[in-house]
Design a protein around this motif. Structure first.
Motif, PDB file in Angstrom:
ATOM      1  N   SER A 461       0.826  -1.215   0.000  1.00  0.00           N
ATOM      2  CA  SER A 461       0.000   0.000   0.000  1.00  0.00           C
ATOM      3  C   SER A 461       0.858   1.263   0.000  1.00  0.00           C
ATOM      4  CB  SER A 461      -0.919  -0.002   1.227  1.00  0.00           C
ATOM      5  OG  SER A 461      -0.153  -0.002   2.425  1.00  0.00           O
ATOM      6  N   TYR A 462       2.149   1.134   0.299  1.00  0.00           N
ATOM      7  CA  TYR A 462       3.074   2.265   0.234  1.00  0.00           C
ATOM      8  C   TYR A 462       3.688   2.421  -1.152  1.00  0.00           C
ATOM      9  CZ  TYR A 462       3.090   2.391   5.382  1.00  0.00           C
ATOM     10  OH  TYR A 462       2.739   2.490   6.713  1.00  0.00           O
ATOM     11  N   GLY A 463       3.379   1.531  -2.069  1.00  0.00           N
ATOM     12  CA  GLY A 463       4.018   1.526  -3.383  1.00  0.00           C
ATOM     13  C   GLY A 463       5.021   0.390  -3.468  1.00  0.00           C
ATOM     14  N   TRP A 464       5.977   0.508  -4.390  1.00  0.00           N
ATOM     15  CA  TRP A 464       6.999  -0.526  -4.564  1.00  0.00           C
ATOM     16  C   TRP A 464       8.086  -0.332  -3.511  1.00  0.00           C
ATOM     17  CZ3 TRP A 464       6.393  -4.703  -7.511  1.00  0.00           C
ATOM     18  CH2 TRP A 464       5.442  -4.657  -8.534  1.00  0.00           C
ATOM     19  N   ILE A 465       8.320  -1.383  -2.725  1.00  0.00           N
ATOM     20  CA  ILE A 465       9.245  -1.309  -1.596  1.00  0.00           C
ATOM     21  C   ILE A 465      10.435  -2.227  -1.844  1.00  0.00           C
ATOM     22  CG2 ILE A 465       9.506  -1.713   0.882  1.00  0.00           C
ATOM     23  CD1 ILE A 465       7.640   0.623   0.159  1.00  0.00           C
ATOM     24  N   GLU A 466      11.639  -1.683  -1.727  1.00  0.00           N
ATOM     25  CA  GLU A 466      12.855  -2.492  -1.856  1.00  0.00           C
ATOM     26  C   GLU A 466      12.987  -3.386  -0.629  1.00  0.00           C
ATOM     27  OE1 GLU A 466      17.596  -1.941  -1.103  1.00  0.00           O
ATOM     28  OE2 GLU A 466      16.411  -0.160  -1.612  1.00  0.00           O
ATOM     29  N   CYS A 467      13.013  -4.699  -0.839  1.00  0.00           N
ATOM     30  CA  CYS A 467      13.098  -5.655   0.267  1.00  0.00           C
ATOM     31  C   CYS A 467      14.367  -6.501   0.234  1.00  0.00           C
ATOM     32  CB  CYS A 467      11.872  -6.565   0.277  1.00  0.00           C
ATOM     33  SG  CYS A 467      10.338  -5.686   0.658  1.00  0.00           S
ATOM     34  N   VAL A 468      14.922  -6.706  -0.955  1.00  0.00           N
ATOM     35  CA  VAL A 468      16.161  -7.471  -1.093  1.00  0.00           C
ATOM     36  C   VAL A 468      17.034  -6.757  -2.121  1.00  0.00           C
ATOM     37  CG1 VAL A 468      17.201  -9.732  -1.546  1.00  0.00           C
ATOM     38  CG2 VAL A 468      14.828  -9.611  -0.754  1.00  0.00           C
ATOM     39  N   GLU A 587      26.434 -10.183  -3.457  1.00  0.00           N
ATOM     40  CA  GLU A 587      25.810  -9.979  -2.145  1.00  0.00           C
ATOM     41  C   GLU A 587      24.289  -9.865  -2.244  1.00  0.00           C
ATOM     42  OE1 GLU A 587      26.821  -6.910   1.345  1.00  0.00           O
ATOM     43  OE2 GLU A 587      25.537  -6.051  -0.211  1.00  0.00           O
ATOM     44  N   PRO A 588      23.542 -10.897  -1.855  1.00  0.00           N
ATOM     45  CA  PRO A 588      22.106 -10.733  -1.601  1.00  0.00           C
ATOM     46  C   PRO A 588      21.895 -10.294  -0.146  1.00  0.00           C
ATOM     47  CG  PRO A 588      22.649 -12.937  -2.454  1.00  0.00           C
ATOM     48  CD  PRO A 588      23.913 -12.308  -1.940  1.00  0.00           C
ATOM     49  N   SER A 589      21.163  -9.196   0.053  1.00  0.00           N
ATOM     50  CA  SER A 589      20.920  -8.646   1.384  1.00  0.00           C
ATOM     51  C   SER A 589      19.412  -8.506   1.594  1.00  0.00           C
ATOM     52  CB  SER A 589      21.604  -7.284   1.509  1.00  0.00           C
ATOM     53  OG  SER A 589      21.339  -6.698   2.760  1.00  0.00           O
ATOM     54  N   PHE A 590      18.880  -9.167   2.637  1.00  0.00           N
ATOM     55  CA  PHE A 590      17.440  -9.279   2.861  1.00  0.00           C
ATOM     56  C   PHE A 590      17.014  -8.431   4.055  1.00  0.00           C
ATOM     57  CE2 PHE A 590      18.956 -12.999   0.769  1.00  0.00           C
ATOM     58  CZ  PHE A 590      17.939 -13.511  -0.004  1.00  0.00           C
ATOM     59  N   GLY A 591      16.067  -7.528   3.836  1.00  0.00           N
ATOM     60  CA  GLY A 591      15.427  -6.807   4.935  1.00  0.00           C
ATOM     61  C   GLY A 591      14.268  -7.650   5.439  1.00  0.00           C
ATOM     62  N   ILE A 592      14.498  -8.418   6.498  1.00  0.00           N
ATOM     63  CA  ILE A 592      13.504  -9.402   6.946  1.00  0.00           C
ATOM     64  C   ILE A 592      12.207  -8.729   7.393  1.00  0.00           C
ATOM     65  CG2 ILE A 592      13.020 -11.205   8.651  1.00  0.00           C
ATOM     66  CD1 ILE A 592      14.977 -12.038   6.424  1.00  0.00           C
ATOM     67  N   GLY A 593      12.308  -7.629   8.123  1.00  0.00           N
ATOM     68  CA  GLY A 593      11.101  -6.935   8.582  1.00  0.00           C
ATOM     69  C   GLY A 593      10.249  -6.430   7.432  1.00  0.00           C
ATOM     70  N   ARG A 594      10.889  -5.906   6.388  1.00  0.00           N
ATOM     71  CA  ARG A 594      10.141  -5.416   5.220  1.00  0.00           C
ATOM     72  C   ARG A 594       9.443  -6.570   4.496  1.00  0.00           C
ATOM     73  NH1 ARG A 594      13.075  -0.464   2.059  1.00  0.00           N
ATOM     74  NH2 ARG A 594      13.029   1.014   3.792  1.00  0.00           N
ATOM     75  N   ILE A 595      10.145  -7.665   4.352  1.00  0.00           N
ATOM     76  CA  ILE A 595       9.544  -8.828   3.694  1.00  0.00           C
ATOM     77  C   ILE A 595       8.317  -9.289   4.477  1.00  0.00           C
ATOM     78  CG2 ILE A 595       9.890 -11.268   3.131  1.00  0.00           C
ATOM     79  CD1 ILE A 595      12.862 -10.545   2.576  1.00  0.00           C
TER      80      ILE A 595
END
Length: 743
Positions: A461-468, A587-595
């Motif tokens: 709902s915020y739009g496209w969010i970068e998560c990884v 480097e794959p970097s994951f924002g767990i909270g965003r996911i």
């Protein structure tokens, strides 16, 4: 079966308040763009979006401007008619024509409002988000931290179901990456010495531009204020011209590339002030986002709370390489907390000051970035947004990874392999593949050392969010720590037989450089030694013909003059028994909270109760991540049934299946609704001592199973060894009146 048979479509442009389906809703919180794929069984309320192209929106804005000009001209003409003593009928005709123009203008405004709302803004997304967040807070998925003390912005606690979802996501991450890819997992401290983050560049460059309210001292992110202004104007100011709208869209597109001076100039040009007080703002200045601390009681050693987990892996490369038998490629992984002192946290769980990262550093030979398992993902096809499409104003398109690599869109096989693995990870968690895309970084977003970089973006709902983020960082990190620490963070390739190789030899004459550049000598030497072969040979040729050459030193941010006496450049042939090199890093970097937050939105929907008098919240979590896999209910308060329920609960626990008993006296329908709202996929109802029913959350189908078979059935379907459809074929359906007792 027609999958859309029971879906009620409500057009955004029709009278929503008139629909009997949603007459009892307090919020329009069920939106087609914000729920995951629809169960073919249960009716759901969906708001159909009316997407409009940028060209069509621009055309509407131009039409609106033209109509406004015509109305003003007609108004002036009417005033002239009245002042010149024209007849009443002539004036009435002119007024009638003017009113018709005003109606046409209103129609265009409504179309423009609808187009803006449907393209991601407006009240519908806000209402849906509020419904999701209200449910998450009420059911304790998360809680604002220190709530009884009015909380702290950007800090949140996970409650019991939130902890369970997070634990399940991380367990699957370990299975999908660490175990299946044979990675080396490490766990490093959150407190990091300053020297480490100085080498990585975080101390000098990990900043956002901040402005202050000149009277109250309140702080704001400068780019957020400019972004909010542009979006507000585009969405709500229908009087702006098409040219102005195009200008604001251009500002949004280049926002990340604006310098402090440019950002400050835009804030002044648009008259942007402090949003709370309307006071004037200071000029933008950089603010370092790291939390600083002191290590030890003396305060002599400065440290920071780590802003990422990657540096702990890089500084341990030498030992990890030895542990791996001195072989490449290999990957190291880490899950842990990271900290960023956000200037003005917003967007709820998406932008916080403490969060969980899961990061992988895959070390590979820079001359060979092929991957042995690349063929396993090459045929995957999903939404990709290459930089060419972004720069030309096109949309994301479906591409196979094989196509992307062969066409040079993705830099190499190893990078593509991890993009594919990230796609599989997210979709298996429950992220809607139609609302997942991989966006390539534009040139102005890329670090100078990066070979390629892609973001996995999830629409919310915020739009496209970068998560990884999945980046080919070349050899920058290991070289930076080698230079700062003196430790050789390198790999070796031993040759079967000695090889004669021609090597570039750059020998700075430090005495001459010291006399010329004094305190800047070290940076000039480092820049000379870092030249690639082409740069070095071009310099050699220029020095031999001209005696001097201009040379840009990036760390000094200026160009200096290098004379022939200051450096010697040559090529020498040598016999080598091994090749020593600095590995590249993928480097794959994951924002767990965003996911997890995006998973909440993609899983949330509302469906009517059986009576049709209220809407029930449901989280459609896959069993893989559901906080509780199974609930157990005695149909009525009965000692025998309660004993059977306890027996089943013990057998589920022994099988490793999280479960929850509910022996309250409320109706079975209310108990189903409570667990549906927690996302529990299966419910066992005890209505006899020999057999029980198992209900599936989304279809609400029930089967009858012997008591001693319950744990095996739930384990089989919750672990994905079979589907619910398979279970329906194997066990008899339960169709008694109690099965339909849905509240």
């Amino acid at each position: 079966m027609n999958p859309h048979k029971n879906i009620y479509f409500i057009d955004m442009l029709s009278g929503l308040h008139q629909s009997p389906i949603i007459s009892n809703l307090k919020t329009l919180s069920v939106i087609i763009g914000t729920i995951s794929p629809i169960s073919p069984i249960q009716p759901q309320i969906i708001l159909r979006r009316n997407f409009i192209s940028p060209m069509a929106e621009e055309s509407l804005r131009r039409s609106l401007a033209e109509k406004q000009s015509t109305i003003e001209a007609r108004g002036n003409a009417i005033r002239e008619l009245k002042s010149s003593g024209a007849s009443k009928s002539e004036i009435d005709d002119a007024v009638k024509a003017l009113n018709a123009l005003k109606l046409e203008k209103t129609s265009i405004e409504n179309q423009l409002k609808a187009s803006i709302s449907s393209s991601g803004g407006g009240d519908t997304n806000d209402a849906f988000r509020q419904a999701v967040v209200n449910t998450l807070e009420r059911r304790l998925f998360f809680i604002p931290s220190f709530k009884i003390y009015r909380g702290v912005a950007g800090l949140y606690d996970y409650g019991p179901p939130g902890c369970a979802v997070k634990s399940n996501v991380l367990a699957f991450w370990r299975q999908h990456f660490v175990l299946e890819e044979d990675m080396l997992e490490v766990d490093c401290p959150c407190v990091t010495p300053e020297v480490v983050l100085k080498a990585s560049g975080h101390v000098d460059k990990f900043t956002d531009l901040m402005v202050k309210d000149e009277k109250t001292g309140n702080c704001y992110r400068a780019d957020h204020l400019l972004k909010d202004y542009c979006k507000e104007k585009l969405e709500n100011d229908l009087s702006i011209s098409a040219d102005k709208a195009a200008e604001l869209k251009h500002v949004l597109a280049i926002l990340d590339d604006l310098s402090g001076e440019q950002l400050g100039a835009k804030l002044k040009e648009y008259g942007i002030v402090a949003p709370d007080t309307k006071n004037p703002l200071s000029d933008p200045y950089p603010f370092n986002l790291m939390f600083q601390t002191q290590i030890g009681p003396s305060g002599a050693s400065t440290g920071y709370m780590r802003p990422e987990t990657a540096q702990g892996i890089f500084v341990n490369f030498k030992d990890l390489y030895y542990y791996n038998g001195n072989k490449l490629p290999f990957a190291a992984a880490q899950i842990g907390q990271a900290f960023r002192n956000e200037i003005s946290p917003r967007q709820g769980l998406l932008r916080v000051r403490e969060f969980t990262l899961a990061e992988i550093e895959h070390f590979v030979d820079p001359d060979d970035k092929s991957h042995p398992k690349y063929s396993e993902v090459a045929n995957l096809k999903f939404l990709m947004f290459p930089r060419g499409e972004q720069l030309s104003g096109q949309s994301a398109k479906r591409l196979s990874l094989g196509e992307a690599v062969s066409e040079g869109i993705v830099n190499n096989q190893t990078l593509a392999y991890f993009i594919g693995r990230v796609y599989l990870f997210l979709t298996r968690l429950g992220i809607n593949e139609e609302r997942l895309r991989f966006r390539q970084h534009l040139p102005n977003e890329m670090a100078h050392y990066a070979a390629d970089c892609w973001d996995a973006e999830i629409e919310s709902s915020y739009g496209w969010i970068e998560c990884v983020g999945i980046a080919d960082r070349s050899a920058y990190d290991l070289r930076a720590h080698t230079d700062k620490s003196g430790a050789q963070l390198v790999a070796q390739e031993k040759f079967a037989a000695p090889k004669e190789v021609e090597k570039l030899v750059i020998t700075p004459v430090k005495k001459e450089l010291g006399l010329a550049f004094k305190g800047s000598q070290k940076m000039v030497v480092e820049a000379l030694e870092a030249m690639n072969e082409k740069e070095a040979m071009d310099m050699k040729a220029a020095l031999e013909t001209k005696g001097e050459v201009d040379f840009k030193v990036c760390t000094l941010e200026k160009t200096v003059t290098i004379k022939k006496s200051m450096v010697s450049i040559s090529k020498e042939k040598k016999k080598e028994h091994q090749r020593v090199f600095t590995p590249s890093v993928i480097e794959p970097s994951f924002g767990i909270g965003r996911i997890i937050y995006c998973l909440y939105e993609h899983s949330f929907y509302m469906r009517p109760s059986k009576a049709g008098d209220e809407q029930l919240n449901v989280f459609r979590f896959p069993p893989l991540v559901a906080p509780i896999k199974c609930s157990v209910f005695p149909l009525v308060q009965n000692q025998q049934y309660e004993e059977v329920a306890k027996q089943i609960s013990r057998s589920l626990t022994a099988a490793g299946i999280s479960n929850k008993k509910d022996i309250t006296g409320t109706s079975i329908g209310k108990r189903y609704a409570r667990t549906d709202e927690l996302g529990v996929p299966f419910a066992v109802t005890v209505d006899s001592t020999s057999s029980v029913t198992i209900r599936e959350r989304d279809s609400k189908d029930q089967i009858r199973v012997n008591v001693d078979e319950v744990a095996a059935v739930i384990k089989e379907v919750s672990e994905g060894r079979c589907t619910w459809a398979d279970i329906l074929q194997k066990y008899p359906a339960h169709t008694s009146a109690s099965a339909d007792d849905e509240n």
